[in-house]
Scaffold this motif. Structure first.
Motif, PDB file in Angstrom:
ATOM      1  N   LYS A 131       6.746  25.894  28.219  1.00  0.00           N
ATOM      2  CA  LYS A 131       6.442  27.275  28.593  1.00  0.00           C
ATOM      3  C   LYS A 131       6.278  27.341  30.095  1.00  0.00           C
ATOM      4  CE  LYS A 131       3.770  28.074  24.389  1.00  0.00           C
ATOM      5  NZ  LYS A 131       2.451  28.434  23.863  1.00  0.00           N
ATOM      6  N   ARG A 132       6.611  28.490  30.672  1.00  0.00           N
ATOM      7  CA  ARG A 132       6.442  28.719  32.107  1.00  0.00           C
ATOM      8  C   ARG A 132       5.658  30.003  32.307  1.00  0.00           C
ATOM      9  NH1 ARG A 132      10.136  26.430  35.948  1.00  0.00           N
ATOM     10  NH2 ARG A 132      11.274  24.743  34.956  1.00  0.00           N
ATOM     11  N   GLY A 133       4.830  30.000  33.341  1.00  0.00           N
ATOM     12  CA  GLY A 133       4.046  31.188  33.624  1.00  0.00           C
ATOM     13  C   GLY A 133       3.324  31.073  34.949  1.00  0.00           C
ATOM     14  N   ILE A 134       2.305  31.941  35.130  1.00  0.00           N
ATOM     15  CA  ILE A 134       1.515  31.922  36.348  1.00  0.00           C
ATOM     16  C   ILE A 134       0.037  31.922  35.999  1.00  0.00           C
ATOM     17  CG2 ILE A 134       3.245  33.116  37.759  1.00  0.00           C
ATOM     18  CD1 ILE A 134       1.439  35.625  37.495  1.00  0.00           C
ATOM     19  N   VAL A 135      -0.760  31.384  36.905  1.00  0.00           N
ATOM     20  CA  VAL A 135      -2.206  31.423  36.743  1.00  0.00           C
ATOM     21  C   VAL A 135      -2.649  32.840  37.110  1.00  0.00           C
ATOM     22  CG1 VAL A 135      -4.411  30.475  37.498  1.00  0.00           C
ATOM     23  CG2 VAL A 135      -2.421  28.989  37.316  1.00  0.00           C
ATOM     24  N   GLU A 136      -3.231  33.524  36.140  1.00  0.00           N
ATOM     25  CA  GLU A 136      -3.553  34.942  36.312  1.00  0.00           C
ATOM     26  C   GLU A 136      -5.004  35.177  36.722  1.00  0.00           C
ATOM     27  OE1 GLU A 136      -2.061  38.620  33.789  1.00  0.00           O
ATOM     28  OE2 GLU A 136      -3.576  37.472  32.708  1.00  0.00           O
ATOM     29  N   TYR A 137      -5.916  34.304  36.282  1.00  0.00           N
ATOM     30  CA  TYR A 137      -7.342  34.514  36.530  1.00  0.00           C
ATOM     31  C   TYR A 137      -8.045  33.170  36.577  1.00  0.00           C
ATOM     32  CZ  TYR A 137     -12.149  36.076  35.698  1.00  0.00           C
ATOM     33  OH  TYR A 137     -13.491  36.293  35.797  1.00  0.00           O
ATOM     34  N   VAL A 138      -8.961  33.018  37.522  1.00  0.00           N
ATOM     35  CA  VAL A 138      -9.729  31.778  37.652  1.00  0.00           C
ATOM     36  C   VAL A 138     -11.174  32.127  37.976  1.00  0.00           C
ATOM     37  CG1 VAL A 138     -10.007  29.656  38.972  1.00  0.00           C
ATOM     38  CG2 VAL A 138      -7.730  30.517  38.547  1.00  0.00           C
ATOM     39  N   ASP A 139     -12.117  31.529  37.234  1.00  0.00           N
ATOM     40  CA  ASP A 139     -13.535  31.591  37.599  1.00  0.00           C
ATOM     41  C   ASP A 139     -14.212  30.313  37.112  1.00  0.00           C
ATOM     42  OD1 ASP A 139     -14.168  31.911  34.911  1.00  0.00           O
ATOM     43  OD2 ASP A 139     -14.972  33.925  35.126  1.00  0.00           O
ATOM     44  N   ASP A 140     -15.532  30.279  37.136  1.00  0.00           N
ATOM     45  CA  ASP A 140     -16.257  29.064  36.762  1.00  0.00           C
ATOM     46  C   ASP A 140     -16.111  28.701  35.290  1.00  0.00           C
ATOM     47  OD1 ASP A 140     -17.071  28.872  39.345  1.00  0.00           O
ATOM     48  OD2 ASP A 140     -19.026  29.771  38.996  1.00  0.00           O
ATOM     49  N   GLN A 141     -15.886  29.705  34.430  1.00  0.00           N
ATOM     50  CA  GLN A 141     -15.819  29.452  32.992  1.00  0.00           C
ATOM     51  C   GLN A 141     -14.408  29.381  32.434  1.00  0.00           C
ATOM     52  OE1 GLN A 141     -18.374  32.568  31.323  1.00  0.00           O
ATOM     53  NE2 GLN A 141     -19.480  30.904  30.324  1.00  0.00           N
ATOM     54  N   TYR A 142     -13.494  30.190  32.968  1.00  0.00           N
ATOM     55  CA  TYR A 142     -12.178  30.327  32.352  1.00  0.00           C
ATOM     56  C   TYR A 142     -11.052  30.229  33.365  1.00  0.00           C
ATOM     57  CZ  TYR A 142     -14.985  32.399  28.648  1.00  0.00           C
ATOM     58  OH  TYR A 142     -15.924  32.619  27.687  1.00  0.00           O
ATOM     59  N   ILE A 143      -9.917  29.741  32.871  1.00  0.00           N
ATOM     60  CA  ILE A 143      -8.656  29.797  33.602  1.00  0.00           C
ATOM     61  C   ILE A 143      -7.663  30.450  32.645  1.00  0.00           C
ATOM     62  CG2 ILE A 143      -6.818  28.487  34.712  1.00  0.00           C
ATOM     63  CD1 ILE A 143      -8.922  26.247  35.148  1.00  0.00           C
ATOM     64  N   VAL A 144      -7.076  31.568  33.059  1.00  0.00           N
ATOM     65  CA  VAL A 144      -6.146  32.304  32.217  1.00  0.00           C
ATOM     66  C   VAL A 144      -4.738  32.149  32.786  1.00  0.00           C
ATOM     67  CG1 VAL A 144      -5.511  34.559  31.282  1.00  0.00           C
ATOM     68  CG2 VAL A 144      -7.923  33.984  31.600  1.00  0.00           C
ATOM     69  N   VAL A 145      -3.822  31.709  31.919  1.00  0.00           N
ATOM     70  CA  VAL A 145      -2.418  31.558  32.304  1.00  0.00           C
ATOM     71  C   VAL A 145      -1.604  32.565  31.511  1.00  0.00           C
ATOM     72  CG1 VAL A 145      -0.443  30.003  32.395  1.00  0.00           C
ATOM     73  CG2 VAL A 145      -2.733  29.112  32.809  1.00  0.00           C
ATOM     74  N   TYR A 146      -0.763  33.333  32.225  1.00  0.00           N
ATOM     75  CA  TYR A 146       0.122  34.286  31.586  1.00  0.00           C
ATOM     76  C   TYR A 146       1.515  33.678  31.545  1.00  0.00           C
ATOM     77  CZ  TYR A 146       2.608  38.625  30.616  1.00  0.00           C
ATOM     78  OH  TYR A 146       3.403  39.592  30.056  1.00  0.00           O
ATOM     79  N   PHE A 147       1.923  33.272  30.337  1.00  0.00           N
ATOM     80  CA  PHE A 147       3.247  32.681  30.156  1.00  0.00           C
ATOM     81  C   PHE A 147       4.269  33.784  29.915  1.00  0.00           C
ATOM     82  CE2 PHE A 147       0.515  29.093  28.854  1.00  0.00           C
ATOM     83  CZ  PHE A 147       1.027  28.121  29.694  1.00  0.00           C
ATOM     84  N   THR A 148       5.437  33.662  30.534  1.00  0.00           N
ATOM     85  CA  THR A 148       6.502  34.650  30.361  1.00  0.00           C
ATOM     86  C   THR A 148       7.736  34.068  29.696  1.00  0.00           C
ATOM     87  OG1 THR A 148       7.245  34.194  32.612  1.00  0.00           O
ATOM     88  CG2 THR A 148       5.754  36.043  32.322  1.00  0.00           C
ATOM     89  N   VAL A 149       7.873  32.753  29.709  1.00  0.00           N
ATOM     90  CA  VAL A 149       9.026  32.097  29.089  1.00  0.00           C
ATOM     91  C   VAL A 149       8.490  31.081  28.099  1.00  0.00           C
ATOM     92  CG1 VAL A 149      11.030  30.617  29.541  1.00  0.00           C
ATOM     93  CG2 VAL A 149      10.404  32.393  31.184  1.00  0.00           C
ATOM     94  N   PRO A 150       8.903  31.014  26.864  1.00  0.00           N
ATOM     95  CA  PRO A 150       9.956  31.787  26.216  1.00  0.00           C
ATOM     96  C   PRO A 150       9.499  33.153  25.706  1.00  0.00           C
ATOM     97  CG  PRO A 150       9.123  30.178  24.684  1.00  0.00           C
ATOM     98  CD  PRO A 150       8.377  29.979  25.979  1.00  0.00           C
ATOM     99  N   ARG A 151       8.189  33.387  25.594  1.00  0.00           N
ATOM    100  CA  ARG A 151       7.704  34.713  25.202  1.00  0.00           C
ATOM    101  C   ARG A 151       6.447  35.021  25.989  1.00  0.00           C
ATOM    102  NH1 ARG A 151       6.723  31.291  21.002  1.00  0.00           N
ATOM    103  NH2 ARG A 151       4.550  30.885  20.555  1.00  0.00           N
TER     104      ARG A 151
END
Length: 62
Positions: free
Chosen positions: A17-37
């Motif tokens: 999967k490929r994507g970008i790091v969308e959000y970062v803080d002390d508790q969470y790291i959110v990655v938004y994947f765009t490929v393959p879905r």
């Protein structure tokens, strides 16, 4: 970790999967994947994030 924001990433293992790091803080790291879905994946620790995902080196275009 703030410098990780908006960086391109890909998963280390399958499914690829490929994507970008969308959000970062002390508790969470959110990655938004765009490929393959399009989907979001929430990591609860830096260790879990680094175990599953690697950064894509962006080559400057000339």
């Amino acid at each position: 970790m703030e410098d990780w924001l908006n960086k391109s990433v890909k998963t280390i293992e399958r499914p690829k999967k490929r994507g970008i790091v969308e959000y970062v803080d002390d508790q969470y790291i959110v990655v938004y994947f765009t490929v393959p879905r399009k989907e979001r994946l929430i990591f609860t620790s830096k260790e879990a994030f680094l175990h599953k995902v690697e950064f894509i080196e962006e080559t400057p275009s000339t």
